[in-house]
Motif scaffolding. Structure first.
Motif, short mmCIF file in Angstrom:
data_model
loop_
_atom_site.label_atom_id
_atom_site.label_comp_id
_atom_site.label_asym_id
_atom_site.label_seq_id
_atom_site.Cartn_x
_atom_site.Cartn_y
_atom_site.Cartn_z
N THR A 127 0.80 -1.16 0.12
CA THR A 127 0.17 -0.04 0.01
C THR A 127 0.94 0.82 0.02
OG1 THR A 127 -0.40 -0.33 2.57
CG2 THR A 127 -1.98 -1.43 1.66
N GLU B 138 0.91 3.73 -2.83
CA GLU B 138 0.67 5.85 -2.18
C GLU B 138 1.87 6.25 -2.96
OE1 GLU B 138 1.48 6.33 1.96
OE2 GLU B 138 -0.31 8.35 2.13
N GLN C 268 -6.65 4.49 -4.88
CA GLN C 268 -7.11 5.26 -3.17
C GLN C 268 -7.55 4.60 -2.48
OE1 GLN C 268 -8.77 8.51 -3.25
NE2 GLN C 268 -7.24 8.80 -4.94
N ARG C 269 -8.12 3.23 -2.57
CA ARG C 269 -8.46 2.48 -1.95
C ARG C 269 -7.67 0.99 -2.28
NH1 ARG C 269 -12.61 3.60 -2.79
NH2 ARG C 269 -12.21 5.57 -1.44
N VAL D 119 -6.54 1.23 2.59
CA VAL D 119 -6.64 2.78 2.18
C VAL D 119 -5.21 2.92 1.36
CG1 VAL D 119 -6.93 5.12 3.05
CG2 VAL D 119 -7.79 3.75 4.15
N ASN E 136 -4.19 5.96 -0.60
CA ASN E 136 -4.43 7.61 -0.64
C ASN E 136 -5.42 8.58 -0.27
OD1 ASN E 136 -2.00 8.62 -2.30
ND2 ASN E 136 -2.68 6.95 -3.37
N THR E 137 -5.51 9.30 0.21
CA THR E 137 -6.65 10.15 1.63
C THR E 137 -6.46 11.28 0.34
OG1 THR E 137 -5.15 10.89 3.14
CG2 THR E 137 -6.79 8.88 3.84
N LYS E 138 -5.75 11.90 -0.05
CA LYS E 138 -6.38 12.76 -0.81
C LYS E 138 -6.55 12.60 -2.50
CE LYS E 138 -2.02 14.03 0.95
NZ LYS E 138 -0.19 13.89 0.82
N GLN F 192 -3.13 2.54 6.58
CA GLN F 192 -4.35 2.13 7.51
C GLN F 192 -5.65 1.12 6.57
OE1 GLN F 192 -4.62 2.63 10.95
NE2 GLN F 192 -2.97 3.10 11.01
N GLU G 66 -8.83 0.23 5.97
CA GLU G 66 -10.23 -0.05 5.92
C GLU G 66 -11.39 -1.00 5.99
OE1 GLU G 66 -11.39 3.53 3.97
OE2 GLU G 66 -11.88 1.93 2.31
#
Lengths: 231, 253
Positions: A157, A161, A168-169, A193, A195-197, A226, A228
């Motif tokens: 991940t 990233e 994104q996930r 998860v 990328n959160t941006k 992290q 999810e």
């Protein structure tokens, strides 16, 4: 029973035993050969499935961050920068970085994924959800344990990233199937998860890096991704 | 879904091995427990606090877990560790329930069901790793889960841990703190990981992973058992005041 019948019966039995003694080794060889051929054909099919992603020399060389185990801090990931020609297509790019990650670092002790594990397929949905399908070796050859399984998933991940902002996930499949855990501990039923941006094209592509091909360990250890879970 | 009122078949009684003298009674002053056996109908609704620890020796049966070169099998060693952890917890006044007694391999859900059927319980899953610095111990709590919408009083089974994540972190940090005092090189605080076993457990839940099966001599691991047992028991005792037990097994904290 007359002696003549007895003689015929015993003779018949001896002939049967002799015939079996001759035929069984032949039969065993044939079974072994058939099994070997089947194994070879499976291996061939696997190779065909996982043809290395063609690298286009026209693609710009990009400083690519790959996350492997740290040699100084126990059970921690550290980014290593390597110059790779990467495609701008997010799926091809993901395959390229993951195959490089699977190939492992120079020091085999620092690898996070089993050497015989293969990336079979990679898909990216419009909503940024990616699915990476690995061969069974990812689950069967990885050392069992929470820490080792988490390092493996986090190396995947974190590498995505750092290099493919469109992802994104991530959902990890094993041989095309959803599995409950990686090797008995880490939960693979949900997505992780990445990328959160919001998704942006990789900026690094615009500035072509010198084609040194050297591995450069960065200083800061990588933070952990992290997970999810599906809603 | 995890019902606040599980079926009677889901209710696990403390293991037969617990003698009355070693196990806290309903009036035990040491444990401060006032009604200790989970009732399927919630009749004994008053609970003063944490009273039960569910111990989960990981793996078992056809699943040996991590295997060392010296023939060390995780599934066997965790059972030996559990004996010592159990003894330490009972000395602290806790009742102990085990998810397996011998070489069986209950499913993840069966193990969670054992914990979810209790009232006033915490869950401790014991593991031995394949990697990591030998002689260290890590405590894990589950990673973030989507919040539970408590509209009907039921907790979704596949996210049963969600309402307990904060309590799990508190419990995990306490146990990790005691472990780190004993086992140098261990982390200072509990780690987060997406541990399958914890996700479906409706109670404060931690996984304790001891490093590792790569030790040359099994005695190196055996020597860690008293320290691990003491740390878990002290952690549970320290956690007890901060855990307000719900009236019904499996209910939200």
């Amino acid at each position: 029973m007359t002696p003549r019948w007895k003689f015929s019966l015993i003779g018949g039995l001896v002939i049967t035993v002799l015939a079996a003694a001759i035929y069984f080794p032949i039969l065993r060889r044939r079974v072994k050969r058939a099994a070997r051929l089947q194994q070879q054909s499976q291996e061939q099919a696997r190779r065909e499935l996982t043809q290395p992603i063609a690298i286009n020399p026209g693609d710009p060389r990009v400083k690519t961050k790959l996350f492997w185990a740290s040699d100084t801090i126990d059970s921690t990931l550290v980014p290593v920068t390597v110059d790779l020609p990467l495609s701008n297509d997010p799926v091809l790019r993901s395959k390229q970085v993951l195959n490089t990650l699977l190939a492992g670092p120079v020091d085999a002790e620092l690898r996070t994924l089993p050497p015989d594990a293969l990336l079979l397929a990679f898909y990216l949905l419009p909503d940024g959800t990616a699915m990476a399908d690995f061969s069974e070796a990812l689950a069967t050859s990885i050392p069992s344990g929470i820490v080792s399984e988490q390092l493996a998933v986090n190396s995947i991940t974190r590498t995505l990233e750092a290099n493919v902002p469109q992802v994104q996930r991530l959902k990890i499949l094993i041989h095309g199937q959803e599995v409950e855990t990686l090797a008995g501990h880490l939960d693979l039923t949900g997505t992780f998860v990445v990328n959160t941006k919001p998704s942006q094209p990789p900026a690094a592509d615009k500035a072509a890096a010198p084609a040194t091909g050297t591995l450069t360990p960065d200083k800061a250890p990588g933070k952990l991704a992290q997970p999810e879970h599906k809603p | 879904m995890v019902s606040p009122f599980p079926a009677p078949s889901q209710i696990q009684q403390p293991a037969a091995g617990a003698t009355p003298s070693a196990s806290p009674s309903a009036t035990s002053s040491q444990g401060g427990v006032s009604g200790s056996v989970a009732s399927p109908f919630g009749a004994q609704a008053q609970q003063a606090g944490l009273s039960i620890v569910v111990l989960d020796p990981a793996h078992g049966g056809t699943d040996p877990g991590a295997r060392g070169t010296g023939g060390i099998r995780e599934s066997e060693i965790v059972l030996d560790f559990v004996i010592q952890v159990r003894r330490a917890l009972e000395l602290q006044g806790f009742q102990v329930v085990q998810t397996r007694q011998g070489n069986e391999n209950p499913s993840f859900d069966d193990r969670s069901a054992t914990a979810n059927a209790q009232r006033g319980a915490v869950f401790v899953s014991l593991h031995i790793s394949s990697t990591g610095l030998p002689g260290t111990v890590r405590v894990y709590v589950n990673s973030d889960l989507p919040p539970v919408a408590d509209s009907n009083g039921l907790i979704p089974w596949d996210r049963a841990q969600a309402p307990f994540l904060g309590l799990s972190k508190t419990f995990g940090d306490l146990v990790q703190g005691f472990l780190t005092q004993r086992f140098k090189g261990s982390p200072d605080a509990a780690q987060t990981a997406s541990v399958r076993q914890l996700r479906t457990t409706a109670a404060p839940a931690i996984a304790v992973e001891i490093s590792s099966v790569t030790v040359e001599d099994r005695a190196d691991l055996d020597r860690m058992a008293p320290g691990v047992a003491d740390a878990v028991a002290r952690g549970a005792a320290a956690f007890k005041p901060s855990y307000v037990v719900a009236n019904s097994p499996g209910a939200l904290p």
